[in-house]
Design a protein around this motif. Structure first.
Motif, PDB file in Angstrom:
ATOM      1  N   GLU A  79     -23.509   8.388  78.943  1.00 29.76           N
ATOM      2  CA  GLU A  79     -22.874   9.691  79.087  1.00 29.76           C
ATOM      3  C   GLU A  79     -21.744   9.568  80.087  1.00 29.76           C
ATOM      4  OE1 GLU A  79     -25.443  12.404  81.019  1.00 29.76           O
ATOM      5  OE2 GLU A  79     -24.079  14.108  80.901  1.00 29.76           O
ATOM      6  N   PHE A  80     -20.545   9.903  79.668  1.00 28.18           N
ATOM      7  CA  PHE A  80     -19.358   9.772  80.512  1.00 28.18           C
ATOM      8  C   PHE A  80     -19.462  10.630  81.765  1.00 28.18           C
ATOM      9  CE2 PHE A  80     -14.945   9.224  81.514  1.00 28.18           C
ATOM     10  CZ  PHE A  80     -14.517  10.450  81.997  1.00 28.18           C
ATOM     11  N   TYR A 135     -14.693   3.063  84.708  1.00 29.98           N
ATOM     12  CA  TYR A 135     -15.491   4.188  84.239  1.00 29.98           C
ATOM     13  C   TYR A 135     -16.846   4.190  84.930  1.00 29.98           C
ATOM     14  CZ  TYR A 135     -12.529   4.420  79.988  1.00 29.98           C
ATOM     15  OH  TYR A 135     -11.491   4.530  79.098  1.00 29.98           O
ATOM     16  N   TRP A 136     -17.393   5.376  85.108  1.00 27.58           N
ATOM     17  CA  TRP A 136     -18.806   5.545  85.441  1.00 27.58           C
ATOM     18  C   TRP A 136     -19.469   6.302  84.300  1.00 27.58           C
ATOM     19  CZ3 TRP A 136     -21.604   3.380  89.240  1.00 27.58           C
ATOM     20  CH2 TRP A 136     -20.939   2.889  90.384  1.00 27.58           C
ATOM     21  N   TYR A 137     -20.599   5.781  83.868  1.00 33.21           N
ATOM     22  CA  TYR A 137     -21.432   6.427  82.862  1.00 33.21           C
ATOM     23  C   TYR A 137     -22.854   6.549  83.408  1.00 33.21           C
ATOM     24  CZ  TYR A 137     -18.013   5.873  79.085  1.00 33.21           C
ATOM     25  OH  TYR A 137     -16.891   5.961  78.289  1.00 33.21           O
ATOM     26  N   ARG A 138     -23.593   7.465  82.815  1.00 31.52           N
ATOM     27  CA  ARG A 138     -25.001   7.617  83.154  1.00 31.52           C
ATOM     28  C   ARG A 138     -25.797   7.499  81.867  1.00 31.52           C
ATOM     29  NH1 ARG A 138     -26.997  13.072  86.116  1.00 31.52           N
ATOM     30  NH2 ARG A 138     -26.238  14.040  84.204  1.00 31.52           N
ATOM     31  N   GLN A 139     -26.878   6.737  81.906  1.00 30.91           N
ATOM     32  CA  GLN A 139     -27.676   6.547  80.699  1.00 30.91           C
ATOM     33  C   GLN A 139     -29.138   6.854  80.996  1.00 30.91           C
ATOM     34  OE1 GLN A 139     -27.730   2.568  78.936  1.00 30.91           O
ATOM     35  NE2 GLN A 139     -27.901   3.463  76.885  1.00 30.91           N
ATOM     36  N   SER A 140     -29.654   7.825  80.280  1.00 30.45           N
ATOM     37  CA  SER A 140     -31.076   8.143  80.356  1.00 30.45           C
ATOM     38  C   SER A 140     -31.796   7.396  79.250  1.00 30.45           C
ATOM     39  CB  SER A 140     -31.288   9.650  80.215  1.00 30.45           C
ATOM     40  OG  SER A 140     -30.608  10.347  81.245  1.00 30.45           O
ATOM     41  N   GLN A 161     -23.169  16.014  72.598  1.00 30.00           N
ATOM     42  CA  GLN A 161     -22.568  14.853  71.959  1.00 30.00           C
ATOM     43  C   GLN A 161     -21.652  15.278  70.829  1.00 30.00           C
ATOM     44  OE1 GLN A 161     -22.513  11.790  72.642  1.00 30.00           O
ATOM     45  NE2 GLN A 161     -24.305  11.179  73.795  1.00 30.00           N
ATOM     46  N   GLN A 162     -20.471  14.718  70.739  1.00 32.21           N
ATOM     47  CA  GLN A 162     -19.558  14.976  69.651  1.00 32.21           C
ATOM     48  C   GLN A 162     -19.480  13.785  68.721  1.00 32.21           C
ATOM     49  OE1 GLN A 162     -16.624  16.154  72.776  1.00 32.21           O
ATOM     50  NE2 GLN A 162     -16.016  17.625  71.236  1.00 32.21           N
ATOM     51  N   VAL A 163     -20.225  12.739  69.048  1.00 28.60           N
ATOM     52  CA  VAL A 163     -20.319  11.569  68.189  1.00 28.60           C
ATOM     53  C   VAL A 163     -21.787  11.410  67.813  1.00 28.60           C
ATOM     54  CG1 VAL A 163     -20.011   9.085  68.005  1.00 28.60           C
ATOM     55  CG2 VAL A 163     -18.345  10.452  69.278  1.00 28.60           C
ATOM     56  N   MET A 164     -22.056  11.519  66.535  1.00 32.18           N
ATOM     57  CA  MET A 164     -23.434  11.495  66.055  1.00 32.18           C
ATOM     58  C   MET A 164     -23.700  10.205  65.301  1.00 32.18           C
ATOM     59  SD  MET A 164     -24.456  14.314  67.213  1.00 32.18           S
ATOM     60  CE  MET A 164     -26.070  14.314  66.486  1.00 32.18           C
ATOM     61  N   GLN A 165     -24.883   9.654  65.531  1.00 27.88           N
ATOM     62  CA  GLN A 165     -25.282   8.449  64.827  1.00 27.88           C
ATOM     63  C   GLN A 165     -26.587   8.673  64.098  1.00 27.88           C
ATOM     64  OE1 GLN A 165     -24.333   5.464  68.320  1.00 27.88           O
ATOM     65  NE2 GLN A 165     -24.817   4.287  66.471  1.00 27.88           N
ATOM     66  N   ILE A 166     -26.690   8.103  62.928  1.00 30.21           N
ATOM     67  CA  ILE A 166     -27.945   8.093  62.202  1.00 30.21           C
ATOM     68  C   ILE A 166     -28.171   6.733  61.559  1.00 30.21           C
ATOM     69  CG2 ILE A 166     -28.080  10.580  61.719  1.00 30.21           C
ATOM     70  CD1 ILE A 166     -26.926   9.940  58.925  1.00 30.21           C
ATOM     71  N   PRO A 167     -29.428   6.303  61.442  1.00 33.94           N
ATOM     72  CA  PRO A 167     -30.608   6.964  61.978  1.00 33.94           C
ATOM     73  C   PRO A 167     -30.752   6.713  63.475  1.00 33.94           C
ATOM     74  CG  PRO A 167     -31.230   4.893  60.987  1.00 33.94           C
ATOM     75  CD  PRO A 167     -29.741   5.042  60.760  1.00 33.94           C
ATOM     76  N   GLN A 168     -31.694   7.382  64.107  1.00 30.53           N
ATOM     77  CA  GLN A 168     -31.938   7.156  65.522  1.00 30.53           C
ATOM     78  C   GLN A 168     -32.719   5.863  65.719  1.00 30.53           C
ATOM     79  OE1 GLN A 168     -33.796  10.478  67.425  1.00 30.53           O
ATOM     80  NE2 GLN A 168     -33.622   9.610  69.476  1.00 30.53           N
ATOM     81  N   TYR A 169     -33.633   5.586  64.773  1.00 26.43           N
ATOM     82  CA  TYR A 169     -34.439   4.369  64.818  1.00 26.43           C
ATOM     83  C   TYR A 169     -34.437   3.736  63.432  1.00 26.43           C
ATOM     84  CZ  TYR A 169     -36.430   6.636  68.952  1.00 26.43           C
ATOM     85  OH  TYR A 169     -36.608   7.268  70.156  1.00 26.43           O
ATOM     86  N   GLN A 170     -34.551   2.424  63.403  1.00 25.81           N
ATOM     87  CA  GLN A 170     -34.689   1.705  62.137  1.00 25.81           C
ATOM     88  C   GLN A 170     -35.537   0.473  62.386  1.00 25.81           C
ATOM     89  OE1 GLN A 170     -32.748   2.540  58.942  1.00 25.81           O
ATOM     90  NE2 GLN A 170     -34.602   1.468  58.326  1.00 25.81           N
ATOM     91  N   HIS A 171     -36.593   0.347  61.594  1.00 18.73           N
ATOM     92  CA  HIS A 171     -37.445  -0.842  61.685  1.00 18.73           C
ATOM     93  C   HIS A 171     -37.354  -1.570  60.359  1.00 18.73           C
ATOM     94  CE1 HIS A 171     -40.721  -3.409  63.049  1.00 18.73           C
ATOM     95  NE2 HIS A 171     -41.257  -3.252  61.851  1.00 18.73           N
ATOM     96  N   VAL A 172     -37.049  -2.852  60.386  1.00 23.75           N
ATOM     97  CA  VAL A 172     -36.909  -3.617  59.153  1.00 23.75           C
ATOM     98  C   VAL A 172     -37.692  -4.919  59.268  1.00 23.75           C
ATOM     99  CG1 VAL A 172     -34.623  -2.652  58.703  1.00 23.75           C
ATOM    100  CG2 VAL A 172     -34.824  -4.852  59.895  1.00 23.75           C
TER     101      VAL A 172
END
Lengths: 112, 114
Positions: free
Chosen positions: B44-45, B33-38, A2-13
């Motif tokens: 995922e492209f 587009y086709w993507y795959r999601q686990s 992945q070249q696009v990162m997100q944070i946080p992975q989980y959030q509970h509010v």
């Protein structure tokens, strides 16, 4: 990877609390898009940001695109149970490439 | 149709079998587009079509995966000699103007390889 990162992975509010998810790209993006995926559903487009420093609002949702166009954020004010889901950012990573690369998402759960 | 249509919604197959997944995009959308999601991951492209041609197939994991869009509308994703690791939800999306515009996703095809 992945070249696009997100944070946080989980959030509970607790319902009524605010929520923010952050998105960072390894490269400058021409635009960034945000999607929401409800549990068991498919991604649904929320918004696209194009300009450096752009801020857009949709009711309780505020989207921001960084000055360097490498990061973005989504802020939800006073969450409601309908906000439950996973929020993804996505951007066209490579100049000239056609693919939209998604982050791994931030899963938001809410205690009513 | 009103939205992107994908069939089948669920497919269970045995390891080594061949599967085809179909996507019918929104009428008039040239980009597909086709993507795959686990589970627990972002889409995922896999491949992107502009019209009939595959403009970017850099996401296809190996030569067991192939996709076509012969008339610039309906697309079929073909997976040969399926493996258990191919199990995922395969999402199709269409767009008017490719990656510069909003993607409209279908409900996905859930593939389970036993």
């Amino acid at each position: 990877g992945q070249q696009v990162m997100q944070i946080p992975q989980y959030q509970h509010v607790q319902e009524g609390e605010d929520f923010t998810t952050y998105c960072n790209s390894s490269t400058t993006l021409s635009n960034i898009q945000w999607y929401k995926q409800r549990p068991g559903g498919h991604p649904v487009f929320l918004i696209q940001l194009v300009k450096s420093g752009e801020v857009k609002k949709q009711k309780r949702l505020t989207f921001q695109f960084g000055e360097a166009k490498k990061n973005s954020s989504l802020h939800i004010t006073a969450t409601q149970t309908t906000d439950v889901g996973t929020y993804f950012c996505a951007g066209p990573i490579d100049q000239g490439a056609q693919k939209l690369v998604f982050g791994q998402g931030t899963r938001l759960t809410i205690n009513p | 149709g009103a939205g992107v249509s994908q069939t089948p919604s669920n497919k269970v197959t045995e390891k080594g079998k061949y599967v085809e997944l179909r996507c019918d995009p929104i009428s008039g959308h040239t980009a597909l587009y086709w993507y795959r999601q686990s589970l627990g991951q972002g889409p995922e492209f896999l491949i992107y079509f502009q019209g009939t041609g595959a403009a970017d197939d850099s996401g296809l994991p190996n030569d067991r995966f192939f996709a076509v869009r012969p008339e610039g509308s309906v697309s079929t994703l073909k997976i040969q000699r399926t493996e258990r690791g191919d199990s995922a939800v395969y999402l199709c999306a269409s767009s008017l103007i490719g990656h510069r515009g909003e993607l409209f996703f279908g409900e996905g095809s859930r593939l389970t390889v036993l």
